[in-house]
Enzyme design. Structure first.
Site, PDB file in Angstrom:
ATOM      1  N   ASP A 132      44.937  44.678  29.529  1.00  0.00           N
ATOM      2  CA  ASP A 132      44.166  45.055  30.721  1.00  0.00           C
ATOM      3  C   ASP A 132      43.492  43.830  31.332  1.00  0.00           C
ATOM      4  OD1 ASP A 132      41.481  47.445  31.553  1.00  0.00           O
ATOM      5  OD2 ASP A 132      43.182  46.651  32.714  1.00  0.00           O
ATOM      6  N   LYS A 134      42.320  41.357  33.960  1.00  0.00           N
ATOM      7  CA  LYS A 134      42.039  41.483  35.390  1.00  0.00           C
ATOM      8  C   LYS A 134      40.750  40.701  35.663  1.00  0.00           C
ATOM      9  CE  LYS A 134      39.761  45.928  34.515  1.00  0.00           C
ATOM     10  NZ  LYS A 134      39.672  47.346  34.924  1.00  0.00           N
ATOM     11  N   ASN A 137      37.528  41.497  33.898  1.00  0.00           N
ATOM     12  CA  ASN A 137      37.438  41.249  32.449  1.00  0.00           C
ATOM     13  C   ASN A 137      37.470  39.771  32.107  1.00  0.00           C
ATOM     14  OD1 ASN A 137      37.322  43.932  31.809  1.00  0.00           O
ATOM     15  ND2 ASN A 137      39.523  44.169  31.551  1.00  0.00           N
ATOM     16  N   ASP A 150      36.523  42.766  26.985  1.00  0.00           N
ATOM     17  CA  ASP A 150      37.014  44.147  27.044  1.00  0.00           C
ATOM     18  C   ASP A 150      38.345  44.327  26.317  1.00  0.00           C
ATOM     19  OD1 ASP A 150      36.816  46.765  29.542  1.00  0.00           O
ATOM     20  OD2 ASP A 150      37.171  46.757  27.385  1.00  0.00           O
ATOM     21  N   THR A 175      44.832  48.820  34.347  1.00  0.00           N
ATOM     22  CA  THR A 175      44.269  49.105  35.672  1.00  0.00           C
ATOM     23  C   THR A 175      45.386  48.969  36.694  1.00  0.00           C
ATOM     24  OG1 THR A 175      42.202  48.186  34.900  1.00  0.00           O
ATOM     25  CG2 THR A 175      42.475  48.356  37.304  1.00  0.00           C
TER      26      THR A 175
HETATM   27  N1  LIG Z   1      33.605  45.462  28.928  1.00  0.00           N
HETATM   28  C1  LIG Z   1      32.942  44.437  28.326  1.00  0.00           C
HETATM   29  O1  LIG Z   1      33.204  44.096  27.189  1.00  0.00           O
HETATM   30  N2  LIG Z   1      32.005  43.832  29.087  1.00  0.00           N
HETATM   31  C2  LIG Z   1      31.255  42.723  28.750  1.00  0.00           C
HETATM   32  C3  LIG Z   1      31.268  42.141  27.455  1.00  0.00           C
HETATM   33  C4  LIG Z   1      30.475  41.010  27.199  1.00  0.00           C
HETATM   34  C5  LIG Z   1      29.693  40.471  28.228  1.00  0.00           C
HETATM   35  C6  LIG Z   1      29.703  41.078  29.498  1.00  0.00           C
HETATM   36  C7  LIG Z   1      30.486  42.202  29.745  1.00  0.00           C
HETATM   37  C8  LIG Z   1      28.845  40.350  30.312  1.00  0.00           C
HETATM   38  C9  LIG Z   1      28.593  40.692  31.723  1.00  0.00           C
HETATM   39  C10 LIG Z   1      27.751  39.866  32.630  1.00  0.00           C
HETATM   40  C11 LIG Z   1      27.404  40.255  33.898  1.00  0.00           C
HETATM   41  C12 LIG Z   1      26.568  39.267  34.447  1.00  0.00           C
HETATM   42  C13 LIG Z   1      25.982  39.280  35.765  1.00  0.00           C
HETATM   43  C14 LIG Z   1      25.784  40.494  36.412  1.00  0.00           C
HETATM   44  C15 LIG Z   1      25.202  40.500  37.688  1.00  0.00           C
HETATM   45  C16 LIG Z   1      24.846  39.312  38.326  1.00  0.00           C
HETATM   46  C17 LIG Z   1      25.066  38.101  37.658  1.00  0.00           C
HETATM   47  C18 LIG Z   1      24.694  36.840  38.352  1.00  0.00           C
HETATM   48  O2  LIG Z   1      24.449  36.833  39.535  1.00  0.00           O
HETATM   49  N3  LIG Z   1      24.673  35.707  37.679  1.00  0.00           N
HETATM   50  C19 LIG Z   1      24.246  34.462  38.338  1.00  0.00           C
HETATM   51  C20 LIG Z   1      25.415  33.760  39.021  1.00  0.00           C
HETATM   52  N4  LIG Z   1      25.809  34.481  40.232  1.00  0.00           N
HETATM   53  C21 LIG Z   1      27.249  34.843  40.095  1.00  0.00           C
HETATM   54  C22 LIG Z   1      27.819  35.444  41.370  1.00  0.00           C
HETATM   55  C23 LIG Z   1      27.558  34.564  42.593  1.00  0.00           C
HETATM   56  C24 LIG Z   1      26.093  34.196  42.688  1.00  0.00           C
HETATM   57  C25 LIG Z   1      25.576  33.594  41.406  1.00  0.00           C
HETATM   58  C26 LIG Z   1      25.623  38.060  36.379  1.00  0.00           C
HETATM   59  C27 LIG Z   1      26.466  38.284  33.478  1.00  0.00           C
HETATM   60  N5  LIG Z   1      27.180  38.666  32.366  1.00  0.00           N
HETATM   61  C28 LIG Z   1      28.325  39.284  29.505  1.00  0.00           C
HETATM   62  O3  LIG Z   1      27.552  38.408  29.868  1.00  0.00           O
HETATM   63  N6  LIG Z   1      28.864  39.400  28.262  1.00  0.00           N
END
Ligand SMILES: NC(=O)Nc1ccc2c(c1)=C(Cc1cc(-c3cccc(C(=O)NCCN4CCCCC4)c3)c[nH]1)C(=O)N=2
Length: 289
Positions: A132, A134, A137, A150, A175
């Site tokens: 998956d 994409k 992820n 993921d 997806t």
């Molecule tokens: N399905 C899964 O396993 N999902 C997971 C697993 C592990 C994991 C995961 C998801 C993460 C998701 C995540 C989401 C974010 C995040 C969400 C919303 C906003 C931002 C953000 O704006 N960060 C600052 C940088 N931004 C980025 C976009 C442009 C402007 C500047 C980060 C950071 N990390 C993570 O850090 N670690």
């Protein structure tokens, strides 16, 4: 070593919401290290018969140790939830940057495609098919390097009787826009299915949209199985040649298939001229313009 539990962490802002999980920022109270806690509601998991996927994710992540793959540090539970303590990737999803910038230049596309190939090469060497892949992820850490996440729909290829890893994984996942034709036609994914998804992602990084997008899932599937896509004006020829060799209906003829030899042929494609594959993870990420 004392097993970690809920009380050892302070939970913060929500980083993401999945259909079966919520990901929140988490800080280890003993050393202030920051993580991402993937929290799964037990009742929901059981009701939706997803226990198998939770175990697949834990078993695959426990096998992984690579800079381009999110790391699982701890797992624990409380009466209502399961907790996976994972790497936090400060810059979130690759998809956010594609939407923000519209598309990537060839230099950035080359770097991120190479990092994705490096992560796929490692997963496959561990007998794991992601199934998956994409832009949602593929996360970006504070160094703007990727971390693939993921693995709930991943497949661990089992050792069969004569010691060979069976190379087909049966059950429908994925997806719509990134699903391979073999998964749609034979309900069976193989390692080569991850290279189909790579082709879709490389196309999307340059064009700003995935190659197969119908008005609904059925129309998207029809476009995939009929290889019904085209390149926008100005799509660089060397990238076009690479995508055309990845978006091949027959998984056996797809660039990258055929074990390590196939992956070496993919890495040798002219699109990657100039990439030092051995220094890829030490190399600073190119500025996204
Ligand atoms: N399905 C899964 O396993 N999902 C997971 C697993 C592990 C994991 C995961 C998801 C993460 C998701 C995540 C989401 C974010 C995040 C969400 C919303 C906003 C931002 C953000 O704006 N960060 C600052 C940088 N931004 C980025 C976009 C442009 C402007 C500047 C980060 C950071 N990390 C993570 O850090 N670690």
């Amino acid at each position: 070593v004392k097993k970690k539990g809920v009380k050892d962490f302070e939970f913060g802002k929500t980083l993401g919401e999945g259909s079966y999980s919520t990901v929140v920022a988490a800080r280890d109270r003993s050393n202030n290290r920051e993580y991402a806690a993937k929290i799964l509601d037990k009742k929901h998991i059981i009701k939706e018969k997803k226990v198998k996927y939770v175990n697949i994710e834990k078993n695959t992540l426990n096998k992984m140790n690579h800079p381009g793959i999110v790391r699982l540090y701890y797992t624990f539970q409380d009466p209502d939830s399961l907790y996976f303590i994972l790497d936090q990737a400060k810059n979130g999803e690759l998809l956010t940057f594609i939407k923000k910038l519209g598309s990537f230049d060839i230099n950035c596309t080359q770097f991120y495609a190479a990092q994705i190939i490096s992560a796929i090469e490692y997963m496959h060497s561990q007998g794991v098919i992601h199934r998956d892949l994409k832009p949602e992820n593929i996360l970006l850490d504070d160094k703007m390097h990727i971390k693939v996440t993921d693995f709930g729909t991943a497949k661990i290829l089992e050792q069969n009787a004569d010691g060979e890893k069976d190379d087909r994984a049966n059950s429908f996942v994925g997806t719509a826009e990134y699903v391979s034709p073999e998964l749609l036609k034979e309900k069976a994914a193989c390692k080569s299915s991850d290279f189909w998804a790579l082709g879709c992602i490389i196309y999307q990084l340059i064009a700003g949209r995935p190659p197969f997008k119908g008005t609904n899932e059925y129309m998207t599937f029809q476009r995939i199985v009929h290889l019904d896509y085209s390149f926008p004006e100005g799509f660089p020829p060397v990238a076009r040649d690479l995508v055309q060799k990845l978006l091949v209906l027959n998984p056996l003829e797809r660039l990258g298939s055929g074990g390590q030899v196939g992956i070496d042929q993919l890495k040798a494609h002219p699109f990657f001229n100039g990439i030092d594959w051995d220094a890829l993870w030490q190399h600073p990420a190119p500025r996204l313009l």
